[in-house]
Design a protein around this motif. Sequence first.
Motif, mmCIF file in Angstrom:
data_model
loop_
_atom_site.group_PDB
_atom_site.id
_atom_site.type_symbol
_atom_site.label_atom_id
_atom_site.label_comp_id
_atom_site.label_asym_id
_atom_site.label_seq_id
_atom_site.Cartn_x
_atom_site.Cartn_y
_atom_site.Cartn_z
ATOM 1 N N PRO A 1 0.845 -1.197 0.000
ATOM 2 C CA PRO A 1 0.000 0.000 0.000
ATOM 3 C C PRO A 1 0.878 1.244 0.000
ATOM 4 C CG PRO A 1 -0.747 -1.579 1.640
ATOM 5 C CD PRO A 1 0.584 -2.061 1.144
ATOM 6 N N PRO A 2 0.546 2.258 -0.773
ATOM 7 C CA PRO A 2 1.396 3.455 -0.837
ATOM 8 C C PRO A 2 1.367 4.226 0.474
ATOM 9 C CG PRO A 2 -0.636 3.824 -2.019
ATOM 10 C CD PRO A 2 -0.629 2.375 -1.646
ATOM 11 N N SER A 3 2.483 4.815 0.815
ATOM 12 C CA SER A 3 2.578 5.624 2.024
ATOM 13 C C SER A 3 1.962 6.996 1.807
ATOM 14 C CB SER A 3 4.041 5.779 2.436
ATOM 15 O OG SER A 3 4.176 6.736 3.468
ATOM 16 N N SER A 4 1.212 7.463 2.808
ATOM 17 C CA SER A 4 0.619 8.804 2.716
ATOM 18 C C SER A 4 1.680 9.891 2.799
ATOM 19 C CB SER A 4 -0.415 8.998 3.828
ATOM 20 O OG SER A 4 0.187 8.839 5.105
ATOM 21 N N GLU A 5 2.937 9.521 3.088
ATOM 22 C CA GLU A 5 4.028 10.493 3.031
ATOM 23 C C GLU A 5 4.293 10.940 1.598
ATOM 24 O OE1 GLU A 5 7.600 9.764 5.499
ATOM 25 O OE2 GLU A 5 6.633 7.845 5.953
ATOM 26 N N PHE A 6 3.943 10.098 0.637
ATOM 27 C CA PHE A 6 4.289 10.375 -0.744
ATOM 28 C C PHE A 6 3.086 10.414 -1.681
ATOM 29 C CE2 PHE A 6 7.816 8.185 1.328
ATOM 30 C CZ PHE A 6 8.805 9.152 1.211
ATOM 31 N N VAL A 7 1.990 9.758 -1.296
ATOM 32 C CA VAL A 7 0.779 9.767 -2.109
ATOM 33 C C VAL A 7 -0.379 10.206 -1.217
ATOM 34 C CG1 VAL A 7 -0.819 8.413 -3.522
ATOM 35 C CG2 VAL A 7 1.623 7.880 -3.558
ATOM 36 N N ALA A 8 -1.035 11.299 -1.578
ATOM 37 C CA ALA A 8 -2.140 11.805 -0.767
ATOM 38 C C ALA A 8 -3.257 10.774 -0.681
ATOM 39 C CB ALA A 8 -2.678 13.110 -1.364
ATOM 40 N N ARG A 9 -3.880 10.664 0.476
ATOM 41 C CA ARG A 9 -4.899 9.645 0.684
ATOM 42 C C ARG A 9 -6.067 9.733 -0.296
ATOM 43 N NH1 ARG A 9 -3.435 9.833 6.625
ATOM 44 N NH2 ARG A 9 -2.565 7.769 7.015
ATOM 45 N N PRO A 10 -6.494 10.911 -0.737
ATOM 46 C CA PRO A 10 -7.617 10.939 -1.684
ATOM 47 C C PRO A 10 -7.242 10.546 -3.113
ATOM 48 C CG PRO A 10 -7.466 12.998 -0.427
ATOM 49 C CD PRO A 10 -6.190 12.258 -0.222
ATOM 50 N N VAL A 11 -5.949 10.315 -3.388
ATOM 51 C CA VAL A 11 -5.491 10.058 -4.751
ATOM 52 C C VAL A 11 -5.756 8.602 -5.134
ATOM 53 C CG1 VAL A 11 -3.444 9.869 -6.215
ATOM 54 C CG2 VAL A 11 -3.755 11.872 -4.758
ATOM 55 N N GLY A 12 -6.216 8.399 -6.358
ATOM 56 C CA GLY A 12 -6.382 7.054 -6.893
ATOM 57 C C GLY A 12 -7.815 6.568 -6.855
ATOM 58 N N VAL A 13 -8.118 5.608 -7.707
ATOM 59 C CA VAL A 13 -9.417 4.961 -7.697
ATOM 60 C C VAL A 13 -9.485 4.050 -6.479
ATOM 61 C CG1 VAL A 13 -10.974 3.452 -8.974
ATOM 62 C CG2 VAL A 13 -9.537 5.100 -10.194
ATOM 63 N N CYS A 14 -10.658 3.947 -5.860
ATOM 64 C CA CYS A 14 -10.812 3.270 -4.573
ATOM 65 C C CYS A 14 -10.545 1.768 -4.671
ATOM 66 C CB CYS A 14 -12.227 3.524 -4.051
ATOM 67 S SG CYS A 14 -12.509 2.908 -2.396
ATOM 68 N N SER A 15 -9.596 1.281 -3.869
ATOM 69 C CA SER A 15 -9.385 -0.154 -3.690
ATOM 70 C C SER A 15 -9.039 -0.375 -2.225
ATOM 71 C CB SER A 15 -8.258 -0.681 -4.587
ATOM 72 O OG SER A 15 -7.000 -0.209 -4.144
ATOM 73 N N MET A 16 -9.073 -1.626 -1.773
ATOM 74 C CA MET A 16 -8.777 -1.918 -0.392
ATOM 75 C C MET A 16 -7.321 -1.580 -0.091
ATOM 76 S SD MET A 16 -10.158 -2.953 2.422
ATOM 77 C CE MET A 16 -9.650 -3.570 4.035
ATOM 78 N N MET A 17 -7.114 -0.667 0.836
ATOM 79 C CA MET A 17 -5.804 -0.182 1.243
ATOM 80 C C MET A 17 -5.028 0.422 0.077
ATOM 81 S SD MET A 17 -4.567 -3.011 4.063
ATOM 82 C CE MET A 17 -3.190 -1.980 4.587
ATOM 83 N N ARG A 18 -5.746 0.787 -0.990
ATOM 84 C CA ARG A 18 -5.134 1.351 -2.203
ATOM 85 C C ARG A 18 -4.138 0.389 -2.844
ATOM 86 N NH1 ARG A 18 -3.187 7.345 -1.082
ATOM 87 N NH2 ARG A 18 -2.103 6.358 0.659
ATOM 88 N N LEU A 19 -4.398 -0.905 -2.642
ATOM 89 C CA LEU A 19 -3.576 -1.926 -3.286
ATOM 90 C C LEU A 19 -3.883 -1.992 -4.776
ATOM 91 C CD1 LEU A 19 -3.941 -4.698 -0.584
ATOM 92 C CD2 LEU A 19 -1.745 -3.794 -1.387
ATOM 93 N N PRO A 20 -2.984 -2.549 -5.571
ATOM 94 C CA PRO A 20 -3.290 -2.776 -6.976
ATOM 95 C C PRO A 20 -4.497 -3.697 -7.132
ATOM 96 C CG PRO A 20 -0.947 -3.052 -6.589
ATOM 97 C CD PRO A 20 -1.597 -2.926 -5.236
ATOM 98 N N VAL A 21 -5.208 -3.512 -8.212
ATOM 99 C CA VAL A 21 -6.365 -4.346 -8.540
ATOM 100 C C VAL A 21 -5.986 -5.250 -9.698
ATOM 101 C CG1 VAL A 21 -8.756 -4.354 -9.318
ATOM 102 C CG2 VAL A 21 -7.958 -2.573 -7.776
ATOM 103 N N GLN A 22 -6.348 -6.520 -9.578
ATOM 104 C CA GLN A 22 -6.146 -7.414 -10.705
ATOM 105 C C GLN A 22 -7.345 -8.332 -10.850
ATOM 106 O OE1 GLN A 22 -2.398 -9.202 -9.159
ATOM 107 N NE2 GLN A 22 -3.397 -11.171 -9.566
ATOM 108 N N SER A 23 -7.510 -8.835 -12.046
ATOM 109 C CA SER A 23 -8.701 -9.627 -12.353
ATOM 110 C C SER A 23 -8.516 -11.104 -12.070
ATOM 111 C CB SER A 23 -9.084 -9.446 -13.826
ATOM 112 O OG SER A 23 -8.004 -9.824 -14.667
ATOM 113 N N SER A 24 -7.288 -11.551 -11.839
ATOM 114 C CA SER A 24 -7.006 -12.970 -11.630
ATOM 115 C C SER A 24 -6.331 -13.171 -10.280
ATOM 116 C CB SER A 24 -6.096 -13.495 -12.740
ATOM 117 O OG SER A 24 -5.603 -14.789 -12.408
ATOM 118 N N PRO A 25 -6.649 -14.279 -9.573
ATOM 119 C CA PRO A 25 -5.956 -14.579 -8.321
ATOM 120 C C PRO A 25 -4.589 -15.207 -8.513
ATOM 121 C CG PRO A 25 -7.563 -16.288 -8.765
ATOM 122 C CD PRO A 25 -7.728 -15.253 -9.851
ATOM 123 N N GLU A 26 -4.216 -15.508 -9.749
ATOM 124 C CA GLU A 26 -2.939 -16.161 -9.998
ATOM 125 C C GLU A 26 -1.799 -15.290 -9.484
ATOM 126 O OE1 GLU A 26 -2.507 -19.174 -11.067
ATOM 127 O OE2 GLU A 26 -4.654 -19.510 -11.366
#
Length: 360
Positions: free
Chosen positions: A52-77
């Motif tokens: 998850p990105p640190s709020s020291e470098f990426v503002a909390r409101p930045v980005g499309v909403c995901s859990m803990m601002r983790l990357p989103v992927q379509s496969s569990p692989e």
Amino acid sequence: MLRLLVSGCGPGLGRGVGVRGLLPARSGPRTRPATGICAPSRQASDAPRNQPPSSEFVARPVGVCSMMRLPVQSSPEGLDAAFVGVPLDTGTSNRPGARFGPRRIREESVMLRTVNPSTGAAPFQSLMVADLGDVNVNLYNLQDSCRLIREAYENIVAAGCVPLTLGGDHTITYPILQAVAKKHGPVGLLHVDAHTDTADKALGEKLCHGTPFRRCVDEGLLDCKRVVQIGIRGSSTTLDPYRYNRSQGFRVVLAEDCWLKSLVPLMGEVRQQLGGGPLYISFDIDALDPAYAPGTGTPEIAGLTPSQALEIIRGSQGLNVVGCDLVEVAPLYDLSGNTALLAANLLFEMLCALPRVKIA
């Protein structure tokens, strides 16, 4: 603008870090680079993992909403664990709205950070984790929704990925456990709730949020001697509402037996009962007193406290947890967002309790 955000944040984020809506700052080739969705292979022990990105470098409101601002992927692989939303409330008996739970939990998860100093857990240093988005449920057909959920989770667990589910009403746990038991066999259950959810029927229907664990018993999905229910309370239609549960071998811990005390001793007993077999954790947010978690459909007074919830989940650390869920968050009844914030923190605690997470 996209490149500016990535390059500007890179030094602070490090490798393997991404924000939904931004390109993950990862080494190696990417798939679907225009969307920021990546499909990594299973990571070697020293390979970079999602962070998850640190709020020291990426503002909390930045980005499309995901859990803990983790990357989103379509496969569990390639994933060791993943957050999954199931926005379904068709099985709700009282106040609807849990279909909006996953979205609001993700919104409030922006406050979460990467390590747990209280337990020493650093899950993102041990596991590859991402957000798999939501199961596309059928809001007009509960049976069909259960099929869709079961099929989605069969793919997740078959890939060796531990699902951490954002609900949704408690009906969803039934098809999830169908998928989990298909891989692991009958599982133990740590069920934290105000209600036992073992009714046979409601309004003549055998499938709703009050029946999931009855259906699981019917289908042999649970190792009934390894089922513990904590926080149970409320009025009833009979003087012995827990007879069925205890007849199956469940341990039922009433809320009043938890009042004004630490649950660390209880969890010591629970750990002995659950042993080393596969374990599923199902946490209904209405287990907590509505003073702490008003945003739910069937609140009951005199419930657990947030600190007791932490003691329960942290007491599961080291057990063979093969899946978790947090259900029944209905944001419409808590405009402050506190219920969803609590839910997001409990899901993070579940992630920290997974068996492969290294403890400092």
